[in-house]
Design a protein around this motif. Structure first.
Motif, PDB file in Angstrom:
ATOM      1  N   MET A  68       0.835  -1.193   0.000  1.00 36.69           N
ATOM      2  CA  MET A  68       0.000   0.000   0.000  1.00 36.69           C
ATOM      3  C   MET A  68       0.877   1.253   0.000  1.00 36.69           C
ATOM      4  O   MET A  68       2.100   1.171   0.039  1.00 36.69           O
ATOM      5  N   MET A  69       0.224   2.426   0.019  1.00 41.65           N
ATOM      6  CA  MET A  69       0.956   3.690  -0.030  1.00 41.65           C
ATOM      7  C   MET A  69       1.729   3.931   1.278  1.00 41.65           C
ATOM      8  O   MET A  69       2.946   4.030   1.278  1.00 41.65           O
ATOM      9  N   LEU A 192       8.726   6.730  -5.146  1.00 44.52           N
ATOM     10  CA  LEU A 192       8.667   5.582  -4.251  1.00 44.52           C
ATOM     11  C   LEU A 192       8.204   4.322  -4.994  1.00 44.52           C
ATOM     12  O   LEU A 192       8.686   3.219  -4.716  1.00 44.52           O
ATOM     13  N   ALA A 193       7.267   4.492  -5.927  1.00 39.95           N
ATOM     14  CA  ALA A 193       6.804   3.347  -6.712  1.00 39.95           C
ATOM     15  C   ALA A 193       7.928   2.786  -7.581  1.00 39.95           C
ATOM     16  O   ALA A 193       8.020   1.568  -7.787  1.00 39.95           O
ATOM     17  N   THR A 194       8.796   3.652  -8.075  1.00 37.28           N
ATOM     18  CA  THR A 194       9.955   3.205  -8.855  1.00 37.28           C
ATOM     19  C   THR A 194      10.911   2.410  -7.976  1.00 37.28           C
ATOM     20  O   THR A 194      11.429   1.364  -8.388  1.00 37.28           O
ATOM     21  N   LEU A 195      11.149   2.891  -6.750  1.00 34.47           N
ATOM     22  CA  LEU A 195      11.971   2.142  -5.790  1.00 34.47           C
ATOM     23  C   LEU A 195      11.380   0.762  -5.549  1.00 34.47           C
ATOM     24  O   LEU A 195      12.092  -0.246  -5.515  1.00 34.47           O
ATOM     25  N   CYS A 196      10.069   0.720  -5.392  1.00 38.72           N
ATOM     26  CA  CYS A 196       9.373  -0.544  -5.149  1.00 38.72           C
ATOM     27  C   CYS A 196       9.527  -1.489  -6.340  1.00 38.72           C
ATOM     28  O   CYS A 196       9.832  -2.673  -6.174  1.00 38.72           O
ATOM     29  N   LYS A 197       9.321  -0.971  -7.528  1.00 40.02           N
ATOM     30  CA  LYS A 197       9.435  -1.798  -8.730  1.00 40.02           C
ATOM     31  C   LYS A 197      10.830  -2.383  -8.861  1.00 40.02           C
ATOM     32  O   LYS A 197      11.007  -3.565  -9.204  1.00 40.02           O
ATOM     33  N   GLU A 198      11.835  -1.579  -8.558  1.00 38.95           N
ATOM     34  CA  GLU A 198      13.216  -2.071  -8.606  1.00 38.95           C
ATOM     35  C   GLU A 198      13.453  -3.126  -7.528  1.00 38.95           C
ATOM     36  O   GLU A 198      14.110  -4.137  -7.760  1.00 38.95           O
ATOM     37  N   LYS A 214       3.511   0.761 -15.129  1.00 35.54           N
ATOM     38  CA  LYS A 214       3.088   0.002 -13.944  1.00 35.54           C
ATOM     39  C   LYS A 214       3.674   0.591 -12.653  1.00 35.54           C
ATOM     40  O   LYS A 214       4.184  -0.120 -11.807  1.00 35.54           O
ATOM     41  N   LEU A 215       3.553   1.916 -12.553  1.00 35.30           N
ATOM     42  CA  LEU A 215       3.998   2.610 -11.355  1.00 35.30           C
ATOM     43  C   LEU A 215       2.818   3.126 -10.528  1.00 35.30           C
ATOM     44  O   LEU A 215       2.963   3.370  -9.338  1.00 35.30           O
TER      45      LEU A 215
END
Length: 244
Positions: A68-69, A192-198, A214-215
């Motif tokens: 989640m956020m 933050l979503a980019t960090l998560c995807k990585e 898909k971010l």
């Protein structure tokens, strides 16, 4: 209540079947205290996780992980022991793994997750967040993110930050379980979503994405009740219907 063929349960009913536990801490930044939560676990009623530490929690595999956020208004129940305080300069992952698990108060989003658990016949779900910051006001939340980065030039408050890689891998466990992302569509989440995807490279994620990279994705608990119903219908369809 039935939503088409999807059975939907309200909070009063779900409270009879599930308990919620989490790890909470305070992040001390100069003279400011930022309330945080690094993990939340939803389990069937009667499974008491209070008293163990985060490392022990991560030894048990959940049926699914939701991302989640941020923890929003999530709080430990009253009479919880004093929360650990973490200094921004220390190794957060080393400390958080030793933090105690305490009983927590469920929020609206967690009830949506419980509905998915009912439909999928899952017994245990783990909730992680793009940021550990506990702040229900999104405008204030994003301001805290910016201020923290300006002061420290990192996103240590996120379990997906590279310095917390070991902690993340322990939290995720094996790569066979579903990972459901539902943090919302605010463009201020892209970093933050980019960090998560990585951080999730190599893992298979499921989410109702709204952009080609898909971010961004639909939030698990939108404001309107009808939108909540639609999210529940769409995510359970995406995960495969095991509730029929």
């Amino acid at each position: 209540m039935e939503i088409g063929k999807v059975p939907y349960k309200y909070a009063d009913e779900l409270k009879k079947h599930y308990d919620v536990f989490g790890s909470f801490y305070d992040l001390q930044e100069n003279n400011q205290i930022i309330p945080c939560r690094n993990v939340l676990e939803i389990v069937p009623k009667g499974q008491n996780l209070a008293g163990i530490n985060v490392a022990s929690l991560y030894k048990e595999e959940p049926d699914a992980v939701f991302i989640m956020m941020n923890p929003g208004s999530s709080t430990p129940l009253p009479n919880t022991l004093a929360l650990p305080t973490h200094q921004c300069t220390a190794n957060l992952s080393t400390e958080t793994l030793q933090y105690p698990i305490v009983t927590a108060k469920p929020d609206i989003t967690q009830y949506m997750v419980m509905n998915v658990m009912e439909m999928k016949h899952w017994n245990r779900v783990r909730i992680l967040n793009l940021s550990d910051f506990r702040e229900p006001n999104s405008k204030i939340f994003f301001a805290k993110i910016v201020a923290f980065f300006n002061n420290h030039h990192n996103h240590l408050h996120s379990i997906f930050y590279p310095a917390r890689r070991q902690e993340l891998e322990m939290a995720l466990g094996t790569k066979t379980k579903p990972i459901v992302v539902a943090w919302g569509q605010d463009r201020q989440l892209i970093t933050l979503a980019t960090l998560c995807k990585e951080g999730l490279s190599g893992y298979q994620c499921t989410g109702l994405f709204t952009d080609t990279k898909k971010l961004l994705c639909r939030h698990a608990s939108p404001t309107l009740h009808k939108a909540k119903e639609m999210w529940l219908q769409d995510i359970t369809s995406l995960l495969g219907k095991k509730y029929m």
